[in-house]
Design a protein around this motif. Structure first.
Motif, PDB file in Angstrom:
ATOM      1  N   PHE A 200      18.690  -4.905  -0.959  1.00 54.41           N
ATOM      2  CA  PHE A 200      18.242  -3.513  -0.978  1.00 54.41           C
ATOM      3  C   PHE A 200      17.064  -3.319  -1.931  1.00 54.41           C
ATOM      4  N   GLN A 201      16.971  -4.117  -2.987  1.00 55.59           N
ATOM      5  CA  GLN A 201      15.810  -4.026  -3.882  1.00 55.59           C
ATOM      6  C   GLN A 201      14.541  -4.466  -3.159  1.00 55.59           C
ATOM      7  N   ILE A 202      14.644  -5.496  -2.336  1.00 56.08           N
ATOM      8  CA  ILE A 202      13.494  -5.950  -1.550  1.00 56.08           C
ATOM      9  C   ILE A 202      13.090  -4.876  -0.548  1.00 56.08           C
ATOM     10  N   LEU A 203      14.087  -4.267   0.114  1.00 52.55           N
ATOM     11  CA  LEU A 203      13.787  -3.168   1.042  1.00 52.55           C
ATOM     12  C   LEU A 203      13.135  -1.997   0.319  1.00 52.55           C
ATOM     13  N   LYS A 204      13.589  -1.717  -0.899  1.00 50.69           N
ATOM     14  CA  LYS A 204      13.017  -0.620  -1.685  1.00 50.69           C
ATOM     15  C   LYS A 204      11.552  -0.898  -1.990  1.00 50.69           C
ATOM     16  N   GLU A 205      11.235  -2.130  -2.391  1.00 48.22           N
ATOM     17  CA  GLU A 205       9.844  -2.488  -2.688  1.00 48.22           C
ATOM     18  C   GLU A 205       8.969  -2.327  -1.438  1.00 48.22           C
ATOM     19  N   LYS A 206       9.458  -2.779  -0.299  1.00 51.08           N
ATOM     20  CA  LYS A 206       8.696  -2.634   0.946  1.00 51.08           C
ATOM     21  C   LYS A 206       8.518  -1.160   1.297  1.00 51.08           C
ATOM     22  N   TYR A 207       9.568  -0.377   1.093  1.00 52.05           N
ATOM     23  CA  TYR A 207       9.534   1.056   1.389  1.00 52.05           C
ATOM     24  C   TYR A 207       8.489   1.759   0.532  1.00 52.05           C
ATOM     25  N   GLU A 208       8.434   1.402  -0.754  1.00 49.79           N
ATOM     26  CA  GLU A 208       7.497   2.060  -1.661  1.00 49.79           C
ATOM     27  C   GLU A 208       6.058   1.609  -1.440  1.00 49.79           C
ATOM     28  N   LYS A 209       5.857   0.404  -0.916  1.00 51.54           N
ATOM     29  CA  LYS A 209       4.506  -0.114  -0.703  1.00 51.54           C
ATOM     30  C   LYS A 209       3.949   0.213   0.676  1.00 51.54           C
ATOM     31  N   ARG A 210       4.791   0.749   1.569  1.00 54.27           N
ATOM     32  CA  ARG A 210       4.340   1.014   2.925  1.00 54.27           C
ATOM     33  C   ARG A 210       3.244   2.077   2.918  1.00 54.27           C
ATOM     34  N   PRO A 211       2.311   1.993   3.857  1.00 58.05           N
ATOM     35  CA  PRO A 211       1.283   3.028   3.917  1.00 58.05           C
ATOM     36  C   PRO A 211       1.870   4.340   4.428  1.00 58.05           C
ATOM     37  N   THR A 212       1.473   5.411   3.795  1.00 54.51           N
ATOM     38  CA  THR A 212       1.919   6.736   4.216  1.00 54.51           C
ATOM     39  C   THR A 212       0.727   7.505   4.759  1.00 54.51           C
ATOM     40  N   MET A 213       0.979   8.589   5.447  1.00 54.61           N
ATOM     41  CA  MET A 213      -0.103   9.408   5.981  1.00 54.61           C
ATOM     42  C   MET A 213      -1.009   9.892   4.846  1.00 54.61           C
ATOM     43  N   HIS A 214      -0.391  10.295   3.747  1.00 51.14           N
ATOM     44  CA  HIS A 214      -1.167  10.805   2.619  1.00 51.14           C
ATOM     45  C   HIS A 214      -2.091   9.726   2.068  1.00 51.14           C
TER      46      HIS A 214
END
Length: 138
Positions: free
Chosen positions: A66-80
């Protein structure tokens, strides 16, 4: 007398169940599937229920997963992030385009004069002052 509801706070223990704090309200949990749950859903049993119903393949995964998923989630490109970086780089070009359109409008000439007159003039400035062709800029 009005009864006050208990407002649960996000706990880092919720990451074991695949939940992060919401960006909008740090007290609310956000599932890694990007679903924000209510404060009422902060009970660990309800979080486990969401995991079991919506993400049965993640049951029994360890904290490192879940920590790896969290890192990917936070680094993903967002619309903003995509639009803010694009708009910063295009501000100068947009400003120049607006100013050129304003010059044409003030001259009283038809707007179609921009292509046969302005574009060659800009190319000439680039060639003589900056020693670049219009293809180098593009």
């Amino acid at each position: 007398m009005a009864e006050s509801k208990k407002c649960r706070q996000y706990s880092v223990e919720y990451l074991k169940l695949g939940f992060l704090p919401s960006k909008a309200d740090k007290r609310l949990p956000t599932c890694l599937c990007n679903k924000v749950l209510s404060n009422d859903s902060m009970k660990p049993l309800k979080l486990e229920d969401h995991l079991r119903r919506c993400h049965p393949d993640n049951i029994g995964k360890d904290l490192k997963y879940f920590q790896i998923l969290k890192e990917k989630y936070e680094k993903r490109p967002t619309m903003h992030s995509m639009f803010s970086s694009t708009s910063e780089s295009n501000d100068d070009g947009l400003r120049a385009s607006y100013n050129i359109s304003l010059f044409i409008a003030k001259s009283g000439k038809p707007h179609t004069i921009g292509e046969p007159l302005i574009l060659p003039a800009v190319e000439e400035v680039l060639k003589t002052v900056l020693y670049k062709s219009s293809f180098d800029i593009l």
